[in-house]
Design an enzyme around this catalytic site. Structure first.
Site, short mmCIF file in Angstrom:
data_model
loop_
_atom_site.label_atom_id
_atom_site.label_comp_id
_atom_site.label_asym_id
_atom_site.label_seq_id
_atom_site.Cartn_x
_atom_site.Cartn_y
_atom_site.Cartn_z
N GLY A 64 0.81 -1.22 0.00
CA GLY A 64 0.00 0.00 0.00
C GLY A 64 0.84 1.26 0.00
O GLY A 64 0.39 2.30 0.49
N ASP B 221 10.36 -7.39 14.40
CA ASP B 221 11.77 -7.59 14.05
C ASP B 221 12.72 -6.78 14.95
O ASP B 221 13.92 -7.10 15.00
CB ASP B 221 12.03 -7.17 12.60
CG ASP B 221 11.16 -7.91 11.61
OD1 ASP B 221 10.65 -8.99 11.96
OD2 ASP B 221 10.96 -7.40 10.50
N MET C 245 11.45 -15.24 12.18
CA MET C 245 11.39 -14.03 11.35
C MET C 245 12.45 -13.02 11.77
O MET C 245 13.25 -13.29 12.66
CB MET C 245 9.99 -13.43 11.44
CG MET C 245 8.96 -14.14 10.61
SD MET C 245 7.39 -13.24 10.67
CE MET C 245 6.52 -14.02 9.31
N GLU D 198 15.58 -15.82 9.46
CA GLU D 198 15.23 -15.98 8.04
C GLU D 198 16.21 -15.26 7.12
O GLU D 198 16.39 -15.66 5.97
CB GLU D 198 13.80 -15.49 7.79
CG GLU D 198 13.60 -14.01 8.08
CD GLU D 198 12.18 -13.51 7.85
OE1 GLU D 198 11.30 -14.33 7.53
OE2 GLU D 198 11.96 -12.30 8.01
N GLN E 187 4.49 -16.04 14.96
CA GLN E 187 5.23 -15.07 15.79
C GLN E 187 4.55 -13.72 15.84
O GLN E 187 4.89 -12.88 16.67
CB GLN E 187 6.66 -14.90 15.24
CG GLN E 187 7.48 -16.15 15.34
CD GLN E 187 8.66 -16.14 14.39
OE1 GLN E 187 9.76 -15.78 14.77
NE2 GLN E 187 8.44 -16.51 13.14
O1 F6P Z 1 8.62 -7.20 9.29
C1 F6P Z 1 7.83 -8.12 9.93
C2 F6P Z 1 7.84 -9.43 9.23
O2 F6P Z 1 7.05 -10.30 9.98
C3 F6P Z 1 9.21 -10.01 8.91
O3 F6P Z 1 9.81 -10.61 10.03
C4 F6P Z 1 8.89 -10.95 7.78
O4 F6P Z 1 10.00 -11.14 6.95
C5 F6P Z 1 7.81 -10.24 7.05
O5 F6P Z 1 7.22 -9.32 7.95
C6 F6P Z 1 6.74 -11.14 6.48
O6 F6P Z 1 5.83 -10.39 5.78
P1 F6P Z 1 4.45 -10.94 5.23
O7 F6P Z 1 3.41 -10.63 6.26
O8 F6P Z 1 4.22 -10.19 3.98
O9 F6P Z 1 4.56 -12.41 5.02
#
Ligand code: F6P
Length: 375
Positions: A78, A145, A187, A240, A292
């Site tokens: 967005g 994060d 994550m 990750e 998470q």
């Molecule tokens: O930034 C937060 C987060 O959860 C990251 O840890 C992860 O890489 C990403 O968002 C995942 O995003 P989505 O919700 O688009 O899968």
């Protein structure tokens, strides 16, 4: 008497436990001053749609501080500067700069200030909107994060760490029973805060971080060393965004014109199969993923979020310029957007929590001689 203001809140990017607590506290702090409060639905999308705004009164924010998610909804695709838009005569969306529409609607609604609750991406967008003419934006740093620069901590992180730690605890018993190696992917994007914190709390034997390129042979050595000591199972926690020295970060979905960062994922599976080959042990991998981000915020996250929301409104009342509320050494204060936007706060590798973990013998998969650099 102080001037009555009309403010609007939004939540953008990946959700984090504590968003609703910010919405509640900012709303109550504003209503207390006799102000009018609105919410934008789904990031900035609500400003592009006729029914995209919702009034926030006491009823709207009653009993939400302990709830995960966000009553406003959020959006990962967005960005108003690259907004997915279906143009006349086309059937697929293309990225269109709709920032002028956002600013016009904001002004037409008579809003005095935006409280933008988001991570690095959302705060960068907020900064660009200010530069283009949005009069006042107070950012509130959010993300599990914990990688937002300019603040010591973000809300959502403590909850994510608790969930990951509990998962590692559970994996311990089954991994030990089967004498396996378990690789747990958490994550964190390009920062290893969740991995190192949950890994330390959960008693991981090796932790792989984006900040420390690893050699798989080192991790295999650690597993085999434990084996020789009669510890016939091992737990490896992989962020990750961790990557092998000279190798690549594992990407699940590439970035596109609307979502300008790739979705990371796959390091645990890759690491598990390499460890199986190098150690001869049975290995399994698991990705904790969005678990998470779900569920109730911890009490620490609730309190942080409530403090941030109240502080954001306090700054607007005080006539402060645009900026981000942040936690610095226990105090909430306002910092310029420039301190946060477009930057990543990484885990320091030569001190702090990494150093504590090394003292316990936790392996980071790097060369031993790089340990304990003077600091
Ligand atoms: O930034 C937060 C987060 O959860 C990251 O840890 C992860 O890489 C990403 O968002 C995942 O995003 P989505 O919700 O688009 O899968």
């Amino acid at each position: 008497m102080a001037e009555k203001k009309k403010i609007v809140l939004n939540t953008g990017g990946g959700d984090a436990p504590g968003l609703n607590a910010v919405i509640r506290s900012a709303t109550l702090a504003a209503l207390q001053r006799g102000w009018e409060v609105w919410g934008i639905k789904h990031g900035y999308r609500g400003l592009l749609e006729p029914n995209g705004l919702m009034p926030l009164d006491r009823d709207a924010v009653r009993g939400i501080a302990h709830l995960g998610g966000t009553i406003l909804g959020t959006a990962n695709r967005g960005d108003p500067f690259h907004y997915p838009t279906i143009l006349p005569g086309q059937d697929k969306p293309v990225a269109v700069d709709r920032s002028d529409e956002i600013i016009e609607r904001f002004k037409a609604e008579g809003f005095d200030a935006l409280v933008a609750i988001g991570g690095d991406g959302s705060l960068t967008i907020a900064k660009k909107l200010i530069d283009k003419g949005l009069p006042l934006v107070i950012g509130v740093p959010k993300t599990i994060d914990n990688d937002v620069a300019g603040t010591d901590i973000t809300f959502g992180f403590d909850t994510a760490v608790s969930i990951a730690t509990e998962a590692i605890d559970r994996l311990h018993t089954t991994t030990e029973a089967h004498e396996r190696v378990m690789v747990v992917e958490v994550m964190g994007r390009h920062a290893g805060w969740i991995a190192v914190t949950a890994g330390l709390a959960g008693g991981a034997d090796a932790i792989l971080l984006p900040e420390i390129p690893f050699r798989i042979e080192r991790v295999a050595e650690k597993v085999l060393q434990r084996e020789r000591r009669g510890r016939r199972f091992s737990i490896v926690v992989a962020a990750e965004g961790a990557n092998p020295a000279g190798g690549e970060v594992a990407v699940k979905v590439e970035a596109d014109e609307f979502r300008r960062a790739p979705i990371l994922g796959g390091i645990a599976e890759r690491t598990a199969s390499e460890l199986a080959r190098l150690t001869g042990k049975e290995t399994r991998s698991i990705v904790l993923g969005h678990l998470q981000r779900g569920g109730h915020p911890s009490s620490a996250d609730r309190v942080l979020a409530l403090r941030f929301g109240a502080a954001a409104v306090g700054e607007i009342a005080a006539g402060s310029p645009s900026g981000m509320v942040s936690m610095r050494a226990g105090d909430v204060r306002l910092v310029p957007f420039e301190e946060a936007a477009g930057k990543t706060r990484n885990v320091p590798t030569d001190r702090g929590i990494v150093r504590s973990a090394r003292e316990l013998g936790i392996c980071f998969g790097d060369e031993p001689e790089t340990h304990f650099s003077a600091s």
